[in-house]
Design a protein around this motif. Structure first.
Motif, short mmCIF file in Angstrom:
data_model
loop_
_atom_site.label_atom_id
_atom_site.label_comp_id
_atom_site.label_asym_id
_atom_site.label_seq_id
_atom_site.Cartn_x
_atom_site.Cartn_y
_atom_site.Cartn_z
N LYS A 6 46.15 -33.02 44.73
CA LYS A 6 46.38 -33.50 46.41
C LYS A 6 46.00 -34.99 46.70
CE LYS A 6 45.46 -28.98 48.33
NZ LYS A 6 44.52 -28.28 48.97
N TYR A 60 42.64 -11.92 45.50
CA TYR A 60 43.28 -12.59 46.51
C TYR A 60 42.71 -14.12 46.60
CZ TYR A 60 46.91 -9.47 47.48
OH TYR A 60 48.12 -8.78 46.97
N GLY A 61 41.28 -14.22 46.62
CA GLY A 61 40.41 -15.54 46.39
C GLY A 61 40.95 -16.20 45.37
N ILE A 63 44.02 -15.89 43.65
CA ILE A 63 45.39 -16.40 43.99
C ILE A 63 45.47 -17.56 44.99
CG2 ILE A 63 47.58 -15.64 45.04
CD1 ILE A 63 47.18 -13.04 43.70
N LYS A 64 44.64 -17.66 46.06
CA LYS A 64 44.41 -18.60 46.90
C LYS A 64 44.37 -20.03 46.19
CE LYS A 64 41.87 -20.13 50.54
NZ LYS A 64 40.49 -20.47 51.57
N LEU A 67 47.34 -20.95 43.82
CA LEU A 67 48.37 -21.51 44.31
C LEU A 67 48.25 -23.01 44.56
CD1 LEU A 67 49.31 -18.58 47.10
CD2 LEU A 67 50.70 -19.30 45.28
N ARG A 89 54.25 -9.26 48.39
CA ARG A 89 54.53 -10.61 47.93
C ARG A 89 54.36 -10.60 46.39
NH1 ARG A 89 51.29 -15.05 51.31
NH2 ARG A 89 51.16 -13.72 53.50
N TYR A 91 54.17 -12.77 42.81
CA TYR A 91 53.87 -14.02 42.30
C TYR A 91 54.35 -14.15 40.80
CZ TYR A 91 50.69 -13.65 46.10
OH TYR A 91 50.17 -13.58 47.42
#
Lengths: 132, 202
Positions: A6, A60-61, A63-64, A67, A89, A91
């Motif tokens: 970023k 999902y923590g 995967i977040k 991503l 969804r 992935y």
């Protein structure tokens, strides 16, 4: 291809090492095919013989974070739209994710070699106990 | 939807709202799949094991998600701006009071103080003002200071061999720093005023 963070700095796979066990398991689960969350859980549990179970929060923590790091991406394709819930969804692993998984596997492989060289690990040939 | 799935949906409230919005439905669906599988496999003991694993997972990851939402830069910037706005709103009442008092008693300019004096000319209002104003002014200032100090400063402790090392990290967020500095100045003014009014010999 280097991926930019970023802050705009190009990232190398080794910048993300070591991976957490959950992240590595997810990358391994996605290495051959796209999967949805439950599919990833089932694959990890099956591959590890039930020793590793990812809960929804861990999955999902991770995967977040993956991503955000560009290791995985969402897929619009459905393997079989007729048979599947449209809300799921899927992935898939990215090229960068594949390189990071490879770098982590290399790192772990080096550790295993060191352990083997220091007689902490039996070689594969002698893994069956004597007497069998 | 089964009772277990409804309970799990409620437990998802432990996660931050943004995380729930993004992944809550998928997590519900994944838990539902696990639950149906547990029912088919082995009944109560398998369901109990699923719940034990789920609760452990939820407790650990909900705390982690609440501790680390600041990882996203834009989210952090938005959060800091919100703290600056809230802090500024908390400053308004004490800022008005201090500015009105200083102008009136320091420079003899009463355009800010006159409306306040007119409002307080009724005895009941003055009593309420005397009771409430210390909490509103001092409480608001302390809260604004605390929130905006939190936005710009982090204090971390780390153990290095036999020594505890503390690291202060400061972010140069001008709006948060401005609110914190104004809060300190107003607090100093109000505390000084209270001290002069009550503890000095006339």
């Amino acid at each position: 291809m280097k991926r930019k963070s970023k802050a705009g700095r190009a990232r190398e796979p080794r910048d993300l090492l070591p991976l957490t066990p959950a992240v590595l398991h997810i990358l391994l689960a996605l290495a051959h095919e796209e999967r949805h969350g439950y599919g990833i859980m089932r694959e990890v549990e099956g591959r590890t013989g039930g020793q590793t179970r990812l809960g929804p929060g861990t999955l999902y923590g991770s995967i977040k974070r993956m991503l955000a790091d560009g290791l995985v991406e969402e897929s619009d394709e459905r393997p079989d739209p007729e048979m599947d819930d449209q809300r799921r969804r899927y992935y898939r692993i990215t090229d960068f994710g594949r390189r990071v998984a490879g770098a982590e596997a290399e790192r772990l492989s080096g550790l295993v070699e060191t352990a083997r060289a220091r007689k902490l690990l039996r070689s594969r040939r002698s893994s069956v106990p004597e007497g069998f | 939807m089964s009772r277990s799935e409804r309970v799990y949906r409620m437990l998802l409230l432990a996660y931050p709202r943004d995380f729930r919005r993004e992944y809550g439905a998928q997590m519900e669906q994944a838990f539902g799949d696990l639950y149906r599988e547990a029912c088919e496999r082995g009944g109560r003991s398998t369901i109990a094991l699923l719940w034990a694993l789920t609760i452990t997972d939820l407790a650990r990851t909900a705390v982690a998600q609440r501790i680390t939402p600041r990882a996203d830069h834009e989210e952090v910037a938005m959060y800091d701006r919100r703290l600056a706005v809230v802090g500024f709103l908390l400053l308004l009442a004490p800022l008005y009071f201090v500015a009105a008092s200083l102008l009136e008693y320091g420079l003899g300019v009463g355009f800010l103080f006159d409306p306040l004096e007119a409002f307080l000319s009724v005895a009941e209002r003055r009593i309420v003002f005397n009771v409430v104003s210390p909490f509103v002014f001092l409480g608001g200032l302390c809260l604004a200071l605390a929130l905006n100090t939190y936005a710009v400063a982090r204090l971390n402790f780390r153990r290095e061999e036999e020594t505890m090392v503390s690291i202060v990290r400061l972010k140069l967020k001008s709006s948060n720093i401005a609110v914190a500095v104004i809060s300190i100045l107003l607090l100093a003014t109000l505390v000084g005023y209270v001290f002069l009014e009550n503890f000095t010999h006339r």
